[in-house]
Structure formats: structure tokens, C-alpha cells
Write a protein that holds these residues in place. Structure first.
Motif: not given
Length: 256
Positions: A127, A136, A152, A178-181
Motif C-alpha cells: 500500500d 492489509f 479497497f 498498490y492497494l488503498a483501504h
């Protein structure tokens, strides 16, 4: 404008070839009926899960005054409230069981040398905030167990320079996702298809920005995501200013 007509208005915006340069804040800031119905429930669940001082400060949400109970007696009960965080205990137990062996990622390639270094790095930090892939999804599972849902997004980095070709974009890391919550209450409005898949959703972000030698400014953004593109509208205002009635568009398309 009713909730149904606002929802239809947002559907109209989604179907436009180009998104409007301005939208009414009251329209873009509207809540989906499901979120409007469950907003207080989500806040209660958050307090019950976290416990501690914040729950004690908000005990009036859960502690009911008895019939004919004197105000002084009720206040005394409030001051002595004690809470055993059962919800937190139960959720922690199930998470520890689910992730006690860690997560494993298998690659279809038989040659380990062909696996890009990106994937090894992604497992360690997914992230751009030093969060491992396992941590995550542990946090997402925690939220799922508490609220029944979690969100997410998969995003791409914003580059400081515009790449001239695909190879340059790859070299600059512009294609490294990338991951984003997303907080469950940040996803304010949405539309699903007949199979339950999101057609579009509106994500709100609100923060106070402190610029050097300037007064704090509240910045609110609403990002409309569709299956092909997204657009962001933004407003800024100081504490002593009235909140603007229209939001200006800051748009970036996923596919040109």
C-alpha cells in the motif's frame, strides 16, 4: 431533490461522454439509502469494537435511563460504566485462527527466475505505506467481521513527469499497482448491476490541510469511479467561510 432523484442524477452523470466541470455539493455529497440507514449502526459498532475512553464518552448511545430513575442516579451509573469488549475478543479470536499460518502466494510459472521482483516487494509492502499484504488483508478481514463489508481499491502511482511511452512508464514504476483501504462510510453512493457488481461508486475524502504560514483549510473531494474511468470534484474552505455550493472537477481518465 429526493434521494431517488439524486441517485438518478448521478446515474446520468456517469453516462455522460464527458463529466461536468461543476456539480452541486448537495448532489455529489448525497448518501446511498443503505448507508443513510446504517450510518448510526456503523458508528455504534465502531465504538463497541474499540471500547476504551471513547465508548465511555459516548455511553449515552447504549445506556438507557430507567423508568422513574432520578437524573442524579442515572449520571452516577454513567460515571461508573464498565465495558467488556466482547466483540473485539471474538473478532480477534477468528482473525488469529484464519491467519495463524500466514498467507501463501503461488505463481503459475515454473521458473522462479521469471517472477518479477515487483511481486516479492508487493508482498512485503502493498500500500506504499509499509503494510505487508498479509497485514492489509488481516485489517480488511477485521472490518468485514465487524461491519459485514470492507472496501479497497487498486490504484496506480501518480508520476511527477508524464512518460513519453510505455517503456518509460514501466521504468518509472507508473504501472506498479498498490492497494488503498477505504473506510466503509467513505463510499457514500453506488450503483450495482443485476449480479451485484459495482457499476459506479462515489468515494468522499475530507481532511484539514495546513499550509505554511496560512490558515488551516478544509478540503473535501468526491471521486466518482466507473468501470473505465474516474473523475474527482473538490471544494476548499476555511473555518470562518461558508461551505461552497458547487464543487469543481479535477478529472483523470483511466482509459483515453
Amino acid at each position: 431533490m429526493t434521494s431517488g432523484s439524486v441517485h438518478q442524477h448521478l446515474n446520468t452523470i456517469v453516462n455522460l461522454t464527458t463529466f461536468p466541470t461543476q456539480v452541486a455539493v448537495k448532489d455529489i455529497d448525497s448518501l446511498h439509502p443503505e448507508l443513510a440507514k446504517n450510518a448510526l449502526l456503523y458508528e455504534d459498532l465502531r465504538l463497541l469494537y474499540k471500547g476504551g475512553k471513547e465508548l465511555k464518552d459516548n455511553c449515552f448511545r447504549f445506556l438507557v435511563k430507567r423508568q422513574r430513575e432520578l437524573g442524579s442516579a442515572f449520571m452516577a451509573r454513567e460515571s461508573k460504566i464498565n465495558y467488556d469488549p466482547i466483540l473485539s475478543t471474538v473478532v480477534s479470536f477468528y482473525i488469529s485462527k484464519m491467519y495463524e499460518n500466514g498467507i501463501e502466494v503461488e505463481f503459475s510459472s515454473k521458473e522462479s527466475s521469471s517472477v518479477d521482483q515487483f511481486y516479492a516487494d508487493f508482498i512485503q509492502e502493498c500500500d506504499r505505506g509499509d503494510t505487508s499484504l498479509e497485514l492489509f488483508f488481516t485489517q480488511l478481514t477485521e472490518e468485514m467481521l465487524v461491519y459485514g463489508k470492507s472496501y479497497f481499491i487498486i490504484d496506480l502511482p501518480k508520476l511527477d513527469v508524464v512518460p513519453s511511452n510505455l517503456n518509460e512508464q514501466k521504468e518509472l514504476g507508473g504501472l506498479n499497482p498498490y492497494l488503498a483501504h477505504l473506510d466503509i462510510t467513505a463510499v457514500q453512493n453506488w450503483q450495482c448491476d443485476d449480479f451485484g457488481n459495482l457499476v459506479w461508486c462515489v468515494v468522499k475524502n475530507k481532511q484539514v490541510v495546513q499550509r505554511f504560514l496560512e490558515k488551516p483549510v478544509t478540503v473535501e473531494t468526491w471521486t466518482l469511479y466507473t468501470t473505465q474511468e474516474y473523475a474527482t470534484w473538490k471544494i476548499e474552505y476555511e473555518d470562518n467561510q461558508a461551505k461552497p455550493g458547487t464543487a469543481d472537477r479535477k478529472s483523470t481518465r483511466l482509459n483515453s
